[in-house]
Design an enzyme around this catalytic site. Structure first.
Site, PDB file in Angstrom:
ATOM      1  CE1 TYR A 127      -3.768   2.471   1.090  1.00  0.00           C
ATOM      2  CE2 TYR A 127      -1.910   3.555   2.157  1.00  0.00           C
ATOM      3  CZ  TYR A 127      -3.208   3.582   1.685  1.00  0.00           C
ATOM      4  OH  TYR A 127      -3.951   4.728   1.811  1.00  0.00           O
ATOM      5  CD  GLU A 215      -6.029   4.672  -0.920  1.00  0.00           C
ATOM      6  OE1 GLU A 215      -7.024   4.513  -1.665  1.00  0.00           O
ATOM      7  OE2 GLU A 215      -6.096   4.599   0.319  1.00  0.00           O
TER       8      GLU A 215
END
Ligand code: ADP
Ligand code: MG
Length: 353
Positions: A127, A215
């Site tokens: 991530y 993101e």
């Protein structure tokens, strides 16, 4: 001067395929893809890709699609297949149907577009995000070696696996910071430099488009040794609209709430809630406090409507129109004061006058 220019109206949000186009332009590694609005277009796109494996992804402005469910009965907003014909069949069960994920309202969001992309084997999912963080007075990189579809769970149960790196907005991302983040993400050997390079490119993009958040989940590695951004979510600062014309032109607003959009036109900040008491206030702080007071007294706010400090007569008029036009929230006939006024609370003559 436009009153609303003082306040951000709402944050622009783009679909994954639009964000990936911006990423491509900044040299960020994404897979080849096409977009389609019909099942036959999706089938054609799958053939044209000529890939060993294909991934079909529903495009909505919410995450959690992989584990989402369609009201057509189809499970999963992200599907992998080797057969272009299957892409056509799956697209048929996605397009025009509502997809519900843990980030959508419970009835889901209608899917109007799908992305048909080259699938790659992913040996590891990490991530990575860059966001503006008030408490750091600037951008922060956040990463975890355990990315993928359960990132919320990772953050809740193993917070030590979430790494942060504060960026000095004047200096930018330093080489050692990018490399440290790449290492914390678990990239090894030559992949470390590749990941650090991707991180720096993502930061360049973040600045270039005036993002408030970029993101990537997952930022993955392939068995062939490539670091690839498999998903993308970018939010933008509405105050930068004047210099980000191309980005803001991509906003189709079809997923936006019509009342919220109408309010935005008049520079009013309106958020629909599910109660039945209208909340109509000057200033966001006071509006939030009023919502709390309503709740404290056993009521439920129907909305949050912040008129803003310098509101003009016409905007107040439009705000009343919005509040009273909504049948679900039109409770005017039933309005009762929450507190019973008496002479003590509300003197006929105020002592100060
Ligand atoms: P969401 O976050 O909305 O669930 P993602 O784009 O992250 O959607 O996709 C969900 C999962 O599907 C990813 O975590 C990844 O495992 C897989 N996936 C996504 N894109 C690809 C791709 N191009 N090739 C292979 N697998 C993919
Ligand atoms: Mg994702």
């Amino acid at each position: 001067m436009k009153i609303g220019a003082l306040f951000p109206r709402r944050w622009l949000n783009l679909q994954e395929y639009q964000s990936k186009k911006l990423m491509q332009e900044s040299g960020v590694a994404v897979q080849r893809f096409y977009v389609a609005d019909t099942a036959s277009e999706a089938l054609e796109a799958a053939k044209r890709l000529n890939a060993k494996e294909i991934v079909l992804k529903a495009q909505i402005l919410a995450g959690g699609r992989g584990k989402g469910v369609f009201d057509s009965g189809l499970k999963g907003g992200v599907h992998l297949t080797k057969d272009p014909a299957v892409v056509g069949e799956l697209a048929n069960k996605m397009l025009g149907f509502n997809l519900t994920t843990k980030q959508t309202p419970k009835d889901g969001v209608k899917v109007k577009t799908v992305m048909v992309a080259e699938a790659l084997d992913i040996s590891r999912e990490t991530y990575f995000a860059i966001l503006m963080d008030r408490s750091c007075n600037g951008p922060v990189m956040v990463g975890s070696p355990q990315g993928g579809m359960d990132i919320e769970e990772v953050a809740a149960s193993t917070p030590e696996l979430i790494f942060k790196e504060v960026i000095d907005i004047f200096e930018g991302v330093q080489d050692d910071q990018a490399l440290r983040m790449a290492t914390n993400l678990g990239f090894k050997g030559p992949l470390q430099k590749q990941a650090a390079d991707q991180i720096k490119r993502l930061y360049d993009l973040f600045l270039k488009v005036d993002a408030t958040q970029v993101e990537v989940n997952p930022l993955g590695e392939t068995p062939e040794g490539q670091v690839v951004c498999f998903d993308a979510k970018i939010n933008f600062d509405d105050n930068a609209e004047f210099r980000q014309k191309a980005v803001f032109a991509m906003d189709d607003m079809t997923e936006s709430d019509p009342t919220e959009m109408q309010a935005a036109k008049w520079d009013l900040k309106y958020i629909g809630l599910d109660g039945n008491i209208a909340c109509f206030v000057n200033g966001a702080g006071l509006a939030m406090a009023t919502c709390d007071i309503i709740d404290l007294h056993g009521g439920k706010p129907a909305n949050f409507l912040d008129l803003g400090g310098g509101v003009q007569e016409r905007q107040v008029y439009e705000a009343f129109k919005l509040l009273t036009a909504d049948p679900k929230r039109n409770n005017l006939n039933k309005w009762k004061p929450l507190i019973k006024w008496s002479g003590d609370h509300f003197p006929a003559r105020h002592p100060l006058y």
